[in-house]
Design a protein around this motif. Structure first.
Motif, PDB file in Angstrom:
ATOM      1  N   TYR A 149       9.619   4.249  -6.100  1.00 62.04           N
ATOM      2  CA  TYR A 149       9.246   3.123  -6.162  1.00 62.04           C
ATOM      3  C   TYR A 149       8.073   3.181  -4.985  1.00 62.04           C
ATOM      4  O   TYR A 149       8.029   4.530  -4.703  1.00 62.04           O
ATOM      5  CB  TYR A 149       9.883   2.097  -6.005  1.00 62.04           C
ATOM      6  N   GLY A 150       6.875   2.431  -5.237  1.00 60.91           N
ATOM      7  CA  GLY A 150       5.806   2.544  -4.001  1.00 60.91           C
ATOM      8  C   GLY A 150       5.224   4.249  -4.374  1.00 60.91           C
ATOM      9  O   GLY A 150       4.634   4.169  -5.642  1.00 60.91           O
ATOM     10  N   PHE A 163       5.645 -12.098   0.739  1.00 56.19           N
ATOM     11  CA  PHE A 163       5.684 -10.577   0.967  1.00 56.19           C
ATOM     12  C   PHE A 163       4.578  -9.884  -0.105  1.00 56.19           C
ATOM     13  O   PHE A 163       3.996  -9.241  -0.369  1.00 56.19           O
ATOM     14  CB  PHE A 163       5.982 -10.134   1.671  1.00 56.19           C
ATOM     15  N   LEU A 183       1.059  -7.772  -1.840  1.00 53.82           N
ATOM     16  CA  LEU A 183       0.494  -7.167  -1.661  1.00 53.82           C
ATOM     17  C   LEU A 183      -0.685  -6.273  -2.912  1.00 53.82           C
ATOM     18  O   LEU A 183      -1.257  -6.455  -3.906  1.00 53.82           O
ATOM     19  CB  LEU A 183       2.065  -6.058  -2.719  1.00 53.82           C
ATOM     20  N   THR A 218      -1.017  -4.280  -5.324  1.00 56.83           N
ATOM     21  CA  THR A 218      -0.669  -3.059  -5.937  1.00 56.83           C
ATOM     22  C   THR A 218      -0.937  -3.777  -7.581  1.00 56.83           C
ATOM     23  O   THR A 218       0.530  -3.423  -7.929  1.00 56.83           O
ATOM     24  CB  THR A 218       0.502  -2.799  -5.313  1.00 56.83           C
ATOM     25  N   LEU A 223      -0.550  -1.878   6.839  1.00 57.14           N
ATOM     26  CA  LEU A 223      -0.003  -0.546   5.419  1.00 57.14           C
ATOM     27  C   LEU A 223      -0.967  -1.420   4.407  1.00 57.14           C
ATOM     28  O   LEU A 223      -1.824  -0.664   3.308  1.00 57.14           O
ATOM     29  CB  LEU A 223       0.835   0.019   5.010  1.00 57.14           C
ATOM     30  N   LEU A 251      -4.614  -1.854   4.432  1.00 61.44           N
ATOM     31  CA  LEU A 251      -5.249  -0.206   4.497  1.00 61.44           C
ATOM     32  C   LEU A 251      -5.689  -0.369   3.030  1.00 61.44           C
ATOM     33  O   LEU A 251      -6.744   1.623   2.322  1.00 61.44           O
ATOM     34  CB  LEU A 251      -3.863   0.817   4.221  1.00 61.44           C
ATOM     35  N   GLY A 280      -6.992   4.718  -2.485  1.00 54.99           N
ATOM     36  CA  GLY A 280      -5.009   4.817  -2.297  1.00 54.99           C
ATOM     37  C   GLY A 280      -4.668   5.140  -1.403  1.00 54.99           C
ATOM     38  O   GLY A 280      -5.504   4.154  -0.608  1.00 54.99           O
ATOM     39  N   TYR A 281      -3.601   5.881  -0.308  1.00 51.96           N
ATOM     40  CA  TYR A 281      -3.333   5.682   0.424  1.00 51.96           C
ATOM     41  C   TYR A 281      -3.945   6.580   1.566  1.00 51.96           C
ATOM     42  O   TYR A 281      -4.659   8.101   0.651  1.00 51.96           O
ATOM     43  CB  TYR A 281      -1.962   7.050  -0.033  1.00 51.96           C
ATOM     44  N   PRO A 312      -2.392   6.048   7.739  1.00 43.86           N
ATOM     45  CA  PRO A 312      -2.134   5.111   8.904  1.00 43.86           C
ATOM     46  C   PRO A 312      -2.466   5.116  10.257  1.00 43.86           C
ATOM     47  O   PRO A 312      -2.143   5.371  10.334  1.00 43.86           O
ATOM     48  CB  PRO A 312      -0.656   4.106   8.535  1.00 43.86           C
ATOM     49  N   ASN A 329       6.995  -0.167  10.632  1.00 41.65           N
ATOM     50  CA  ASN A 329       7.401  -0.914   9.423  1.00 41.65           C
ATOM     51  C   ASN A 329       9.133  -0.945   9.404  1.00 41.65           C
ATOM     52  O   ASN A 329       9.900  -1.668   9.755  1.00 41.65           O
ATOM     53  CB  ASN A 329       6.733  -1.186   8.249  1.00 41.65           C
ATOM     54  N   PHE A 389      25.370  -5.751   7.078  1.00 41.35           N
ATOM     55  CA  PHE A 389      23.400  -5.410   7.202  1.00 41.35           C
ATOM     56  C   PHE A 389      22.189  -4.162   8.110  1.00 41.35           C
ATOM     57  O   PHE A 389      21.733  -3.911   6.940  1.00 41.35           O
ATOM     58  CB  PHE A 389      22.848  -6.391   6.803  1.00 41.35           C
ATOM     59  N   TRP A 436      23.220  -0.554   6.086  1.00 39.85           N
ATOM     60  CA  TRP A 436      23.157  -0.867   5.053  1.00 39.85           C
ATOM     61  C   TRP A 436      21.280  -0.639   5.289  1.00 39.85           C
ATOM     62  O   TRP A 436      20.415   0.461   4.235  1.00 39.85           O
ATOM     63  CB  TRP A 436      22.729  -1.732   4.193  1.00 39.85           C
ATOM     64  N   THR A 437      20.783  -0.998   6.057  1.00 41.13           N
ATOM     65  CA  THR A 437      19.533  -0.797   6.018  1.00 41.13           C
ATOM     66  C   THR A 437      18.997   0.041   6.534  1.00 41.13           C
ATOM     67  O   THR A 437      17.986   0.828   6.134  1.00 41.13           O
ATOM     68  CB  THR A 437      19.049  -2.064   7.325  1.00 41.13           C
ATOM     69  N   LEU A 473      16.133   3.188   5.154  1.00 39.23           N
ATOM     70  CA  LEU A 473      15.708   2.859   5.003  1.00 39.23           C
ATOM     71  C   LEU A 473      15.081   4.459   5.765  1.00 39.23           C
ATOM     72  O   LEU A 473      13.944   5.022   5.616  1.00 39.23           O
ATOM     73  CB  LEU A 473      15.529   2.118   6.206  1.00 39.23           C
TER      74      LEU A 473
HETATM   75  P1  NDP Z   1       6.162   1.225   2.662  1.00 40.09           P
HETATM   76  O1  NDP Z   1       5.924   1.636   4.156  1.00 40.09           O
HETATM   77  O2  NDP Z   1       6.333   2.494   1.380  1.00 40.09           O
HETATM   78  O3  NDP Z   1       5.290   0.432   1.552  1.00 40.09           O
HETATM   79  C1  NDP Z   1       4.169  -0.617   2.280  1.00 40.09           C
HETATM   80  C2  NDP Z   1       3.374  -0.960   1.699  1.00 40.09           C
HETATM   81  O4  NDP Z   1       1.914  -0.019   1.965  1.00 40.09           O
HETATM   82  C3  NDP Z   1       3.213  -1.035   0.255  1.00 40.09           C
HETATM   83  O5  NDP Z   1       2.351  -1.642  -0.244  1.00 40.09           O
HETATM   84  C4  NDP Z   1       2.520   0.500  -0.459  1.00 40.09           C
HETATM   85  O6  NDP Z   1       1.939   0.646  -1.540  1.00 40.09           O
HETATM   86  C5  NDP Z   1       1.687   0.196   1.031  1.00 40.09           C
HETATM   87  N1  NDP Z   1       1.237   1.453   1.739  1.00 40.09           N
HETATM   88  C6  NDP Z   1       2.688   2.284   2.253  1.00 40.09           C
HETATM   89  N2  NDP Z   1       1.412   3.425   2.745  1.00 40.09           N
HETATM   90  C7  NDP Z   1       0.613   3.414   2.569  1.00 40.09           C
HETATM   91  C8  NDP Z   1      -0.745   3.864   2.990  1.00 40.09           C
HETATM   92  N3  NDP Z   1      -0.561   5.637   3.532  1.00 40.09           N
HETATM   93  N4  NDP Z   1      -1.959   3.988   2.214  1.00 40.09           N
HETATM   94  C9  NDP Z   1      -2.396   2.089   1.919  1.00 40.09           C
HETATM   95  N5  NDP Z   1      -1.489   1.774   0.972  1.00 40.09           N
HETATM   96  C10 NDP Z   1      -0.215   2.612   1.707  1.00 40.09           C
HETATM   97  O7  NDP Z   1       7.632  -0.094   2.652  1.00 40.09           O
HETATM   98  P2  NDP Z   1       8.607   0.027   0.822  1.00 40.09           P
HETATM   99  O8  NDP Z   1       7.606  -0.753  -0.168  1.00 40.09           O
HETATM  100  O9  NDP Z   1       9.476   0.669   1.041  1.00 40.09           O
HETATM  101  O10 NDP Z   1       9.532  -1.251   1.964  1.00 40.09           O
HETATM  102  C11 NDP Z   1       8.436  -2.930   2.113  1.00 40.09           C
HETATM  103  C12 NDP Z   1       8.653  -3.642   3.149  1.00 40.09           C
HETATM  104  O11 NDP Z   1      10.555  -3.996   2.532  1.00 40.09           O
HETATM  105  C13 NDP Z   1       9.341  -2.910   4.576  1.00 40.09           C
HETATM  106  O12 NDP Z   1       8.753  -3.926   5.579  1.00 40.09           O
HETATM  107  C14 NDP Z   1      10.426  -2.213   4.818  1.00 40.09           C
HETATM  108  O13 NDP Z   1      11.289  -2.169   5.575  1.00 40.09           O
HETATM  109  C15 NDP Z   1      11.647  -3.641   3.522  1.00 40.09           C
HETATM  110  N6  NDP Z   1      12.347  -2.822   2.701  1.00 40.09           N
HETATM  111  C16 NDP Z   1      13.101  -3.231   3.643  1.00 40.09           C
HETATM  112  C17 NDP Z   1      15.104  -3.251   3.053  1.00 40.09           C
HETATM  113  C18 NDP Z   1      16.275  -2.984   3.790  1.00 40.09           C
HETATM  114  O14 NDP Z   1      17.183  -2.567   3.161  1.00 40.09           O
HETATM  115  N7  NDP Z   1      16.759  -3.742   4.582  1.00 40.09           N
HETATM  116  C19 NDP Z   1      14.945  -1.629   1.934  1.00 40.09           C
HETATM  117  C20 NDP Z   1      13.685  -1.830   1.856  1.00 40.09           C
HETATM  118  C21 NDP Z   1      12.299  -2.044   2.249  1.00 40.09           C
HETATM  119  P3  NDP Z   1       2.890   1.628  -2.455  1.00 40.09           P
HETATM  120  O15 NDP Z   1       3.621   0.527  -2.973  1.00 40.09           O
HETATM  121  O16 NDP Z   1       1.673   1.424  -3.755  1.00 40.09           O
HETATM  122  O17 NDP Z   1       3.324   2.456  -2.110  1.00 40.09           O
END
Ligand code: NDP
Length: 262
Positions: free
Chosen positions: A42-43, A104, A108, A110, A176, A179, A185-186, A189, A201, A224, A227-228, A232
């Protein structure tokens, strides 16, 4: 032996509850080496190799809403209202998951992005288990505590760590998301703890739930936090590798998730 009646009509002894939680922790430990090898798609890794796909924003909503709803259910049904630590723990959870389920996904950028349905379902399953165990413990098993919150050093330490982690997570998620302001695109950061790590994050989220575990001092809250970490840290290592491969001049001194360490 004491039995507790859950409002969802589950009747379970405390020892059975603890065994289930320990098995849940063991599953996280077993999964850790696999997650170091397989990055869930994903992502930035999103692709259709895991089957049917679903809209990214909707997927976040359906993944996270069980956690919010289940905790609300337990909060409504507990009789533990004398215990201020329990009340604060419920409220912290509700605030976090209100953001994660409702705010959240709306923030986004996206638009046309999709996520495999399998990821959404596994995320929702994780949230059902996690909120089920923590909610049950808070509602029915937490030891009595009638004192003032500020009389408990453990609570003060835990809430400070939780709040610090929450702010770190929110601040860097916001960087993020911004951005993508111009729908591009990416990018690399910058700002805040990005000076030191690729995924501040995730660092914030790990700190946050470690603080929660200190506040509750319970097996489910510990599960918890574990698992986090398990979810992560491998993902942060993948992001870090991805940044280094994609951007030629990616800052060399940056670590993946723990400043100066990893
Ligand atoms: P990411 O850091 O991969 O992405 C967060 C958002 O920012 C997404 O919309 C992503 O787009 C965008 N993004 C990230 N990097 C860039 C970049 N370099 N340039 C432009 N856009 C960027 O986080 P996750 O999506 O994995 O997770 C989101 C939240 O959920 C976080 O706060 C995380 O801590 C939390 N989380 C918690 C978990 C737990 O077990 N407690 C498990 C998973 C997530 P795109 O999606 O297109 O990449």
């Amino acid at each position: 032996m004491t039995y507790y009646i859950d409002p969802l009509l589950v009747t379970i002894s405390e020892s059975t509850f603890n065994y289930i939680t320990l098995a849940w922790i063991a599953l996280a430990v077993i999964l850790f080496p696999f997650l170091l090898k397989i990055t869930p798609p994903y992502g930035r890794y999103s692709n259709a190799t895991w089957g049917p796909m679903i809209n990214n924003k909707l997927s976040w909503f359906f993944m996270e809403i069980p956690s919010f709803a289940i905790i609300l259910w337990y909060f409504w049904n507990t009789t533990n209202y004398e215990n201020k630590i329990v009340i604060v723990a419920f409220l912290l959870w509700i605030i976090h998951y209100f953001n994660r389920a409702f705010i959240f996904p709306l923030r986004l950028r996206t638009k046309s992005k999709k996520m495999p349905l399998a990821i959404m379902l596994s995320g929702a399953f994780f949230n059902i288990m996690n909120a089920g165990l923590n909610g049950y413990w808070l509602a029915f098993l937490a030891p009595e505590h009638s004192g003032d919150l500020l009389d408990s050093p453990r609570f003060i330490i835990g809430i400070t760590i939780f709040t610090g982690g929450f702010l770190i997570n929110q601040f860097h998620d916001t960087i993020l998301i911004h951005l993508r302001r111009f729908n591009t695109g990416y990018k690399v950061p910058v700002g805040g703890l990005f000076k030191h790590v690729s995924c501040p994050n995730y660092l914030g989220e790990i700190i946050q739930w470690s603080g929660f575990a200190i506040i509750c001092w319970s097996l489910p809250a510990l599960s918890f936090a574990i698992w986090t970490f398990v979810n992560l840290v491998p993902r942060a290592l993948s992001h870090h590798k991805w940044y280094n491969e994609k951007f030629e001049h990616y800052p060399k001194e940056r670590k993946a998730v723990f400043p100066f360490i990893l």
